[in-house]
Design an enzyme around this catalytic site. Structure first.
Site, PDB file in Angstrom:
ATOM      1  CG  HIS A 172      42.125  43.641  33.901  1.00 38.73           C
ATOM      2  ND1 HIS A 172      42.339  44.984  34.110  1.00 38.73           N
ATOM      3  CD2 HIS A 172      43.206  43.003  34.412  1.00 38.73           C
ATOM      4  CE1 HIS A 172      43.499  45.160  34.717  1.00 38.73           C
ATOM      5  NE2 HIS A 172      44.050  43.978  34.915  1.00 38.73           N
ATOM      6  NE  ARG A 173      43.115  45.606  37.912  1.00 40.10           N
ATOM      7  CZ  ARG A 173      43.873  46.683  38.033  1.00 40.10           C
ATOM      8  NH1 ARG A 173      43.396  47.744  38.657  1.00 40.10           N
ATOM      9  NH2 ARG A 173      45.104  46.711  37.562  1.00 40.10           N
ATOM     10  CD  GLU A 186      42.896  39.874  36.856  1.00 41.01           C
ATOM     11  OE1 GLU A 186      42.367  40.990  36.728  1.00 41.01           O
ATOM     12  OE2 GLU A 186      44.120  39.717  36.943  1.00 41.01           O
ATOM     13  CG  ASP A 204      44.459  41.282  40.594  1.00 41.99           C
ATOM     14  OD1 ASP A 204      45.128  40.497  39.912  1.00 41.99           O
ATOM     15  OD2 ASP A 204      43.980  42.335  40.140  1.00 41.99           O
ATOM     16  CG  HIS A 219      45.413  45.684  41.058  1.00 41.01           C
ATOM     17  ND1 HIS A 219      46.316  46.720  41.240  1.00 41.01           N
ATOM     18  CD2 HIS A 219      45.932  44.914  40.073  1.00 41.01           C
ATOM     19  CE1 HIS A 219      47.311  46.573  40.386  1.00 41.01           C
ATOM     20  NE2 HIS A 219      47.106  45.489  39.664  1.00 41.01           N
ATOM     21  CD  GLU A 261      48.313  39.101  39.180  1.00 42.05           C
ATOM     22  OE1 GLU A 261      47.419  39.637  38.488  1.00 42.05           O
ATOM     23  OE2 GLU A 261      49.449  39.589  39.336  1.00 42.05           O
ATOM     24  CE  LYS A 298      48.063  42.102  41.005  1.00 38.46           C
ATOM     25  NZ  LYS A 298      48.946  42.369  39.876  1.00 38.46           N
ATOM     26  CD  GLN A 326      46.020  36.447  36.535  1.00 39.19           C
ATOM     27  OE1 GLN A 326      46.706  37.065  35.745  1.00 39.19           O
ATOM     28  NE2 GLN A 326      44.810  36.845  36.917  1.00 39.19           N
ATOM     29  CG  ASP A 359      40.087  47.508  32.274  1.00 36.11           C
ATOM     30  OD1 ASP A 359      40.469  46.507  32.918  1.00 36.11           O
ATOM     31  OD2 ASP A 359      40.781  48.542  32.150  1.00 36.11           O
TER      32      ASP A 359
HETATM   33  O1  G3P Z   1      46.754  39.612  35.546  1.00 37.18           O
HETATM   34  C1  G3P Z   1      46.874  40.189  34.311  1.00 37.18           C
HETATM   35  C2  G3P Z   1      46.993  41.635  34.557  1.00 37.18           C
HETATM   36  O2  G3P Z   1      45.914  41.913  35.398  1.00 37.18           O
HETATM   37  C3  G3P Z   1      48.283  41.953  35.223  1.00 37.18           C
HETATM   38  O3  G3P Z   1      48.283  43.247  35.628  1.00 37.18           O
HETATM   39  O4  G3P Z   1      48.450  44.805  37.474  1.00 37.18           O
HETATM   40  O5  G3P Z   1      46.268  44.474  36.370  1.00 37.18           O
HETATM   41  O6  G3P Z   1      47.194  42.726  37.838  1.00 37.18           O
HETATM   42  P1  G3P Z   1      47.516  43.812  36.878  1.00 37.18           P
HETATM   43 CA    CA Z   2      45.803  40.818  37.598  1.00 33.58          CA
END
Ligand code: G3P
Ligand code: CA
Length: 275
Positions: free
Chosen positions: A22-23, A49, A51, A64, A136, A138, A172, A263
């Site tokens: 995640h990130r 990931e 964003d 993000h 993603e 956003k 996503q 994370d």
């Molecule tokens: O993309 C999955 C999760 O990351 C969604 O929440 O706010 O961290 O992008 P966020």
């Molecule tokens: Ca995300």
């Protein structure tokens, strides 16, 4: 290989469960930096990931937040406010490592200071087809053209076929409109619909999701045995976010999820190795 719902085309992805950084390994290093993605790779992440945000001059950058204030440091005229009001030249003046050292002094490192906001082009340039991406869109309604720019970059870097046939790029979004637009452009691309934390709402959305996506990304707190069963009955993958505690990772794996965002990809890798 996992077959996808008919509406999602003939794409497939390797069997999970997948370890989705995640990130990047954002529990250990500043999120959405090469440092965080390199570390995630070394920790055994299957997917990295990203964003997406779009600059005022139409460049996709990986960040993000819609605004720069939380993570960016640098000249206030360039490194504050909405990303969509800043040009790439301004964004390049910002660094995104200092905030992490301030927030997490126990994990602070001097080489984090000076980390830059990468463009998606730079990310593709650095990793090519060596990694799997989980990208993603956003706030896409506030960034017209975001999807086109993403698809064009994937084409330019030779990632479209790899996404279609190997699930090397998963796309996503919380926005069904954004995913439907991408599906219209290329129904073979693997898409994941992000959803919230209400289990009943997740289940009620599933039939619609099967029209364009191969899976769902619900909040981990929404995931129950009923949610997993309902998703599986429709051939949908389940990738909850964001799971950092090993006990919760175990619970979700027992429920049969196909992977999860974390994370701490090192923690998930340890659990998966032991299974
Ligand atoms: O993309 C999955 C999760 O990351 C969604 O929440 O706010 O961290 O992008 P966020
Ligand atoms: Ca995300």
């Amino acid at each position: 290989m996992t077959l996808l719902p008919a509406a999602a085309g003939p794409s497939s992805v390797p069997d999970g469960p997948h370890n989705i950084a995640h990130r990047g390994a954002s529990g250990h290093a500043p999120e959405h930096t090469f440092l965080a993605w390199d570390l995630a790779r070394s920790m055994g992440a299957d997917y990295l990931e990203q964003d997406l945000q779009m600059t005022a001059d139409g460049v996709l950058v990986v960040l993000h937040d819609a605004t720069l204030d939380r993570t960016a440091r640098g000249p206030a005229g360039s490194c504050s406010g909405p990303v969509r009001e800043r040009t790439l030249e301004e964004i390049r003046r910002c660094e995104v490592g200092s905030w992490f050292n301030e927030r997490s002094p126990d994990r602070a490192r001097s080489d984090y200071v000076g980390a830059r906001i990468p463009t998606l082009d730079e990310v593709f340039e650095r990793y090519g087809a060596d990694v799997r991406y989980y990208i993603e869109t956003k706030q896409p309604d506030e960034a017209p053209g975001m999807e086109e720019a993403l698809l064009e970059l994937m084409d330019r870097h030779g990632l479209t076929r790899a996404a279609e046939h190997e699930g090397r790029v998963l796309i996503q979004s919380f926005s069904p409109a954004s995913l439907r637009l991408i599906h219209e452009r290329n129904p073979r691309l693997p898409l994941i619909q992000l959803l919230g934390s209400d289990s009943a709402e997740v289940i009620s959305s599933l039939d619609g999701v099967t029209e364009y996506a191969m899976g769902i990304g619900p909040s981990a707190s929404a995931v129950t045995a009923e949610v997993v069963a309902a998703a599986k009955a429709r051939g949908l993958l389940v990738h909850p976010y964001t799971v950092n505690e090993p006990a919760e990772m175990e619970t979700l794996l027992e429920l049969g999820v196909d992977g999860m965002f974390t994370d701490y990809p090192d923690r998930l890798a340890s659990l998966l190795e032991g299974r």
